[in-house]
Every structure is written in C-alpha cells, then in structure tokens.
Design a protein around this motif. Structure first.
Motif, mmCIF file in Angstrom:
data_model
loop_
_atom_site.group_PDB
_atom_site.id
_atom_site.type_symbol
_atom_site.label_atom_id
_atom_site.label_comp_id
_atom_site.label_asym_id
_atom_site.label_seq_id
_atom_site.Cartn_x
_atom_site.Cartn_y
_atom_site.Cartn_z
ATOM 1 N N ASP A 1 -3.423 -4.733 -14.614
ATOM 2 C CA ASP A 1 -3.829 -4.348 -12.972
ATOM 3 C C ASP A 1 -3.558 -4.612 -11.749
ATOM 4 O O ASP A 1 -3.796 -3.822 -11.041
ATOM 5 C CB ASP A 1 -3.903 -5.876 -13.130
ATOM 6 N N ARG A 2 -1.916 -4.002 -12.463
ATOM 7 C CA ARG A 2 -1.243 -3.570 -11.415
ATOM 8 C C ARG A 2 -0.498 -2.327 -11.567
ATOM 9 O O ARG A 2 -0.171 -2.084 -10.607
ATOM 10 C CB ARG A 2 0.412 -5.180 -10.930
ATOM 11 N N GLU A 3 -0.207 -1.935 -12.216
ATOM 12 C CA GLU A 3 0.771 -0.682 -12.381
ATOM 13 C C GLU A 3 0.611 0.627 -13.785
ATOM 14 O O GLU A 3 -0.461 0.308 -14.728
ATOM 15 C CB GLU A 3 2.327 -0.641 -13.320
ATOM 16 N N ILE A 4 0.438 1.567 -13.189
ATOM 17 C CA ILE A 4 0.281 2.727 -14.364
ATOM 18 C C ILE A 4 1.476 3.753 -14.394
ATOM 19 O O ILE A 4 1.925 3.902 -13.895
ATOM 20 C CB ILE A 4 -1.067 3.632 -12.697
ATOM 21 N N SER A 5 1.798 3.888 -15.701
ATOM 22 C CA SER A 5 2.671 4.464 -16.402
ATOM 23 C C SER A 5 1.972 6.196 -16.468
ATOM 24 O O SER A 5 1.156 5.668 -17.246
ATOM 25 C CB SER A 5 3.122 3.807 -16.966
ATOM 26 N N LEU A 6 2.560 7.205 -16.150
ATOM 27 C CA LEU A 6 1.818 8.952 -16.244
ATOM 28 C C LEU A 6 3.338 9.431 -16.952
ATOM 29 O O LEU A 6 4.033 9.192 -16.839
ATOM 30 C CB LEU A 6 1.292 9.320 -14.898
ATOM 31 N N GLU A 7 2.893 10.144 -17.934
ATOM 32 C CA GLU A 7 3.804 11.472 -18.185
ATOM 33 C C GLU A 7 2.859 12.461 -17.902
ATOM 34 O O GLU A 7 1.916 12.913 -17.958
ATOM 35 C CB GLU A 7 4.321 11.492 -19.675
ATOM 36 N N PHE A 8 4.083 13.308 -17.053
ATOM 37 C CA PHE A 8 3.960 14.949 -16.752
ATOM 38 C C PHE A 8 4.368 15.406 -17.282
ATOM 39 O O PHE A 8 5.858 15.706 -17.310
ATOM 40 C CB PHE A 8 3.717 15.376 -15.321
ATOM 41 N N ARG A 9 3.552 17.126 -17.947
ATOM 42 C CA ARG A 9 4.300 17.910 -18.927
ATOM 43 C C ARG A 9 4.467 19.289 -18.700
ATOM 44 O O ARG A 9 2.844 19.601 -17.877
ATOM 45 C CB ARG A 9 4.051 17.898 -20.308
ATOM 46 N N ILE A 10 4.773 20.232 -18.081
ATOM 47 C CA ILE A 10 5.373 21.379 -17.872
ATOM 48 C C ILE A 10 5.607 22.311 -18.696
ATOM 49 O O ILE A 10 6.651 22.240 -19.480
ATOM 50 C CB ILE A 10 5.702 21.425 -16.594
ATOM 51 N N LYS A 11 4.829 23.083 -18.869
ATOM 52 C CA LYS A 11 5.429 23.905 -20.595
ATOM 53 C C LYS A 11 4.793 25.839 -19.930
ATOM 54 O O LYS A 11 3.937 25.897 -19.253
ATOM 55 C CB LYS A 11 4.562 23.494 -21.502
ATOM 56 N N ASP A 12 5.937 26.213 -20.369
ATOM 57 C CA ASP A 12 5.618 27.620 -20.495
ATOM 58 C C ASP A 12 5.549 28.619 -21.164
ATOM 59 O O ASP A 12 6.068 27.496 -21.928
ATOM 60 C CB ASP A 12 6.739 27.654 -18.992
ATOM 61 N N THR A 13 5.448 29.695 -21.644
ATOM 62 C CA THR A 13 6.007 30.467 -22.194
ATOM 63 C C THR A 13 7.573 31.747 -21.579
ATOM 64 O O THR A 13 7.401 32.762 -21.878
ATOM 65 C CB THR A 13 4.973 31.316 -21.999
ATOM 66 N N GLY A 14 8.142 30.980 -21.173
ATOM 67 C CA GLY A 14 9.407 31.886 -20.549
ATOM 68 C C GLY A 14 10.439 32.191 -21.029
ATOM 69 O O GLY A 14 10.198 32.065 -22.502
ATOM 70 N N ILE A 15 11.903 32.632 -20.538
ATOM 71 C CA ILE A 15 12.917 32.526 -21.436
ATOM 72 C C ILE A 15 13.286 31.570 -22.721
ATOM 73 O O ILE A 15 14.783 32.301 -23.521
ATOM 74 C CB ILE A 15 14.018 33.140 -20.719
ATOM 75 N N GLY A 16 13.350 30.436 -22.378
ATOM 76 C CA GLY A 16 13.926 30.250 -22.556
ATOM 77 C C GLY A 16 15.349 28.961 -22.890
ATOM 78 O O GLY A 16 15.945 29.915 -21.996
ATOM 79 N N ILE A 17 15.905 28.282 -23.159
ATOM 80 C CA ILE A 17 16.813 27.285 -22.640
ATOM 81 C C ILE A 17 17.445 26.986 -23.705
ATOM 82 O O ILE A 17 17.248 26.485 -25.034
ATOM 83 C CB ILE A 17 16.988 26.444 -22.133
ATOM 84 N N PRO A 18 18.937 28.124 -24.541
ATOM 85 C CA PRO A 18 19.406 27.517 -25.559
ATOM 86 C C PRO A 18 19.644 25.887 -26.018
ATOM 87 O O PRO A 18 20.062 25.472 -25.039
ATOM 88 C CB PRO A 18 20.910 28.048 -25.633
ATOM 89 N N ALA A 19 19.553 25.359 -27.028
ATOM 90 C CA ALA A 19 19.834 24.105 -27.417
ATOM 91 C C ALA A 19 21.425 23.453 -26.752
ATOM 92 O O ALA A 19 21.111 22.525 -26.261
ATOM 93 C CB ALA A 19 19.668 23.534 -28.680
#
Length: 190
Positions: free
Chosen positions: A110-128
């Motif tokens: 009734d009082r709060e909303i929790s959201l998740e935002f996701r930004i997905k790309d097909t770029g160069i990526g990041i090493p683990a």
C-alpha cells in the motif's frame, strides 16, 4: 567554438561527478520525494541519449510491462542520473546491435513499490575478473579504455551510491565480446 563548448561541457560533467561523489561519500546526499511519471522520465531519457548515437548502428529498446506503476514518489533527477550513467556506458561500449532498457515490478504494498531496472547491451563486454571492481571510485575495467572511450571512472561509483540511497542494490553480468547486463533495484513510495 564547437571544441570550446565540448571541452566546457566535459569539464562541467567531471566537476559535477566529483561533487556528487563527495556528497555521497560523506553522507550529505539527500533524495527528493516528489511525484513523477515513470514513462515520461524514460521517454525523455531515451530521447536525450538517442542524440548521442551518431553513426552507431544501434537500436534502443525500452520495455515497461503494464503491471509496473506509472506514478511514483521519489527522486526522478537521481533516477535519471543512474539511468543516464548506465545507458550512456552501454552506448559508449556498443558499436552495433541493441541496448534494451527494461523495468520489472519486484514488489508493491500500500505504501512502497520496488522496481528492478535492467540495461542489456551487445557491446564489448567486461572480463569476469574485472567486474567486481567496476563500482569502485576511479575504476574502469581496462585503463586503456579511458583513452579510447573517455570517462572519469566515477559514473558507476556514483550510481552505486545513489542506488543504495534508494534502498537498492546494483550489479553486472557480462561476457567479454558478447555484451553486458547492468541491473539495479530501487524503492519508491506510492
């Protein structure tokens, strides 16, 4: 004149980043609590970032399912700042393909909303082995990217601080050469 304006704008951005980072670090950053329309914020954001696509062969996609509330109470300026950092990075590191911004409803009361935002790309990526340090201040996955792509290394640290002020978490999943998925959660009032 054009170079002077670009240099001035870059310098202003660096100064604003340093000030925001400093406020977050000393606990002096405060969030607004105003009513705003999420769809209008996202539409405005995508209109702004689409101007920076230049000659890139990129498609910007945004998906917000109907169950996600449109009217929220929170800090739209700081939410926009987080999204600009993440979408801006996706554009910077993706030459072709797509960038998909998605919003998902995690929970609501009734009082709060929790959201998740996701930004997905097909770029160069990041090493683990570089992903854990991405949200540290003045850190980048590869220092040589500073010369090629620019940036201060503060955007993700600021985003992490702002997300935490919103009661959320931020993370990344990525495969080098395939792309990245940055996600964060935020809580808002109804």
């Amino acid at each position: 004149l054009e170079n002077l304006e670009a240099t001035s704008s870059s310098l202003r951005t660096v100064i604003e980043d340093i000030l925001d980072f400093s406020k977050i670090e000393v606990g002096k950053m405060e969030l607004e609590h105003v009513s705003f329309n999420l769809l209008e914020l996202l539409d405005s954001l995508l209109g702004l970032v689409s101007l920076s696509l230049d000659d890139q062969d990129l498609e910007l996609i945004c998906s917000v399912p109907p169950e996600v509330p449109r009217q929220l109470i929170g800090d739209p300026g700081r939410l926009r700042q987080i999204l600009l950092n993440l979408v801006g990075n996706a554009i910077k590191f993706t030459q072709k393909g797509e960038i998909h911004l998605a919003v998902e409803l995690l929970s609501q009361s009734d009082r709060e909303i929790s959201l998740e935002f996701r930004i997905k790309d097909t770029g160069i990526g990041i090493p683990a082995d570089k992903q854990a340090q991405l949200f540290d201040s003045f850190s980048q996955a590869d220092n040589s990217t500073t010369r090629k792509y620019g940036g201060t290394g503060l955007g993700l640290a600021i985003s992490k601080g702002l997300v935490e002020l919103h009661g959320g978490k931020i993370g990344v999943e990525s495969i080098k050469g395939v792309g990245s998925l940055f996600w964060f959660t935020c809580s808002f009032l109804r």
